[in-house]
Design an enzyme around this catalytic site. Structure first.
Site, mmCIF file in Angstrom:
data_model
loop_
_atom_site.group_PDB
_atom_site.id
_atom_site.type_symbol
_atom_site.label_atom_id
_atom_site.label_comp_id
_atom_site.label_asym_id
_atom_site.label_seq_id
_atom_site.Cartn_x
_atom_site.Cartn_y
_atom_site.Cartn_z
ATOM 1 N N CYS A 64 20.058 86.741 43.134
ATOM 2 C CA CYS A 64 21.392 86.148 42.987
ATOM 3 C C CYS A 64 22.432 87.246 43.173
ATOM 4 O O CYS A 64 23.438 87.086 43.860
ATOM 5 C CB CYS A 64 21.569 85.537 41.600
ATOM 6 S SG CYS A 64 20.300 84.358 41.119
ATOM 7 N N HIS A 68 25.933 87.409 45.268
ATOM 8 C CA HIS A 68 27.083 87.119 44.410
ATOM 9 C C HIS A 68 27.635 88.354 43.720
ATOM 10 O O HIS A 68 28.711 88.281 43.125
ATOM 11 C CB HIS A 68 26.707 86.079 43.345
ATOM 12 C CG HIS A 68 26.354 84.735 43.906
ATOM 13 N ND1 HIS A 68 27.297 83.842 44.358
ATOM 14 C CD2 HIS A 68 25.153 84.134 44.073
ATOM 15 C CE1 HIS A 68 26.684 82.738 44.785
ATOM 16 N NE2 HIS A 68 25.386 82.891 44.633
ATOM 17 N N CYS A 101 20.680 76.811 45.904
ATOM 18 C CA CYS A 101 20.700 78.223 46.267
ATOM 19 C C CYS A 101 19.277 78.793 46.216
ATOM 20 O O CYS A 101 18.847 79.522 47.094
ATOM 21 C CB CYS A 101 21.581 78.981 45.275
ATOM 22 S SG CYS A 101 22.841 79.981 46.055
ATOM 23 N N CYS A 167 30.405 54.144 21.080
ATOM 24 C CA CYS A 167 30.320 55.166 20.034
ATOM 25 C C CYS A 167 31.221 56.351 20.332
ATOM 26 O O CYS A 167 31.979 56.793 19.478
ATOM 27 C CB CYS A 167 28.884 55.659 19.887
ATOM 28 S SG CYS A 167 27.784 54.414 19.213
ATOM 29 N N HIS A 168 31.126 56.895 21.548
ATOM 30 C CA HIS A 168 31.752 58.198 21.799
ATOM 31 C C HIS A 168 33.243 58.117 22.109
ATOM 32 O O HIS A 168 33.928 59.140 22.050
ATOM 33 C CB HIS A 168 30.989 58.941 22.897
ATOM 34 C CG HIS A 168 29.580 59.252 22.499
ATOM 35 N ND1 HIS A 168 29.255 60.149 21.509
ATOM 36 C CD2 HIS A 168 28.390 58.736 22.922
ATOM 37 C CE1 HIS A 168 27.939 60.198 21.348
ATOM 38 N NE2 HIS A 168 27.397 59.346 22.190
ATOM 39 N N ARG A 205 20.130 65.488 26.831
ATOM 40 C CA ARG A 205 20.948 64.824 25.812
ATOM 41 C C ARG A 205 21.212 63.365 26.181
ATOM 42 O O ARG A 205 21.127 62.466 25.357
ATOM 43 C CB ARG A 205 22.255 65.611 25.667
ATOM 44 C CG ARG A 205 23.255 65.062 24.691
ATOM 45 C CD ARG A 205 22.764 65.096 23.270
ATOM 46 N NE ARG A 205 22.315 63.780 22.871
ATOM 47 C CZ ARG A 205 21.938 63.455 21.645
ATOM 48 N NH1 ARG A 205 21.898 64.361 20.699
ATOM 49 N NH2 ARG A 205 21.563 62.251 21.361
ATOM 50 N N CYS A 209 20.115 59.848 24.268
ATOM 51 C CA CYS A 209 21.035 58.768 23.918
ATOM 52 C C CYS A 209 20.509 57.444 24.466
ATOM 53 O O CYS A 209 20.538 56.427 23.776
ATOM 54 C CB CYS A 209 22.420 59.036 24.493
ATOM 55 S SG CYS A 209 23.611 59.588 23.258
#
Lengths: 248, 106
Positions: A64, A68, A101, A167-168, A205, A209
């Protein structure tokens, strides 16, 4: 008349408050853990990511860093992801960009989804933007993906028949059993969740949910999953990047 | 080799009390969980951690299955003379890892 009342309730339930990081909803010990880089277990992955950044042991021999340069040059990058890619014609998440990449320029086999390596390099790139405001550009050709994401966010799903927004947006700050319902902001990912005892991605996550409301989770590379993350990014506009955050 | 983050001042004055913080990447598998086939996942934890300053033990801890993954240890040590902090931990399978930090006391 009833129809108007119903419409009003519906709108009230989905009114969105100003963006508010999950950090503010976490307990003091969890916040202290995030604030101290030496106590934040997310930095174990950041440390691993630093090694991957300069690892030239890939088929093309390009690390990388060889393209970069110093990782500090990546400051600001994670704050604008997911980003619309004009060539591909759809947004890419930071993980997908890194994979692109990694496979095209480094000629390597893709990292496994949610593998330690992918989480580590994502956290290492992410931490460079810590403290910057999230600015996901959902204008122009990206708008349909924002709209699709918003549609998914507000669509009721699963056996419990709940949308993310119920909910959120509607109940953020209220309680689900003992836990405060957060706004579901994506500004700290990948983050260390005490429940997981590991660093995890936003995809993980969201899957949590969805299984929670007894809905079928999106497949890993579905365009809807990217659209939802794109909407979440745009919705978090201005929140500070906290990668790697700590959450209960 | 587990990943580890050690945070301790590299130099200090004689008589200073140093805060040593160690974060070790480790699954701390409790031996209580089962895999998808219903088989017990064997216990695999760090069961002993010791820290010595030039050979003299300054801190040690016994760890148990209720300790979460990626244990974080924080303790203090009195700076008497320059030397090497040597931290060693032992895994259930007998695997041992040692990390060294040189500290200059002026």
């Amino acid at each position: 008349m009833m129809r108007w009342v119903a419409l009003f309730l519906c709108l009230a339930a989905q009114t969105q408050a100003a963006p508010h990081s999950g950090y503010a909803d976490a307990s003091a010990p969890v916040r202290a853990m995030q604030d101290d880089d030496t106590a934040n277990p997310g930095f174990l992955w950041v440390q691993q990511g630093e090694g991957i950044w300069s690892d030239a042991g890939v088929p093309t021999g390009h690390s990388c860093a060889s393209c970069h340069g110093a990782a500090t040059g990546m400051r600001g990058v994670s704050a604008r992801y997911p980003e619309y890619d004009a060539k591909l014609g759809h947004p890419l998440t930071l993980e997908q960009r890194i994979e692109q990449c990694h496979t095209e320029r480094q000629g390597a086999a893709p990292f496994a989804h949610e593998s330690d390596e992918l989480l580590a390099i994502t956290a290492f790139v992410g931490v460079q933007s810590r403290g910057m405001g999230v600015t996901v550009d959902a204008s122009g050709p990206a708008a349909p993906f924002f709209d699709r994401g918003k549609e998914l966010f507000t669509t009721r799903m699963g056996l419990l028949n709940l949308s993310c927004a119920e909910c959120h947006d509607g109940l953020a700050g209220h309680h689900l059993a003992g836990a405060t319902i957060p706004q579901g902001q994506p500004n700290g990912y990948p983050l260390y969740r005490l429940e997981w005892q590991a660093l995890g991605s936003l995809v993980r996550r969201i899957r949590n949910c969805l299984t929670g409301v007894r809905a079928e989770p999106f497949t890993d590379d579905s365009t809807d999953l990217v659209a939802l993350q794109f909407y979440l990014g745009a919705r978090a506009d201005g929140l500070k990047v906290e990668t790697p955050a700590v959450r209960p | 080799m587990s990943r580890v983050l050690i945070n301790v001042p590299k130099s200090c004055k004689k008589g200073d009390i140093l805060d040593v913080k160690v974060l070790i990447s480790h699954p701390m598998e409790s031996g209580q969980r089962r895999d998808e086939q219903g088989q017990i996942i064997p216990r695999k934890i760090i069961n002993k951690f010791t820290c010595a300053w030039d050979g003299e033990e300054v801190f040690s801890a016994d760890l148990f299955p209720a300790i979460a993954a990626n244990p974080f240890l924080s303790f203090s040590a009195l700076a008497v003379a320059s030397g090497t902090l040597s931290m060693t931990w032992v895994d259930d399978d007998g695997h041992t890892q040692t990390e060294l930090v040189a500290i200059t006391v002026v």
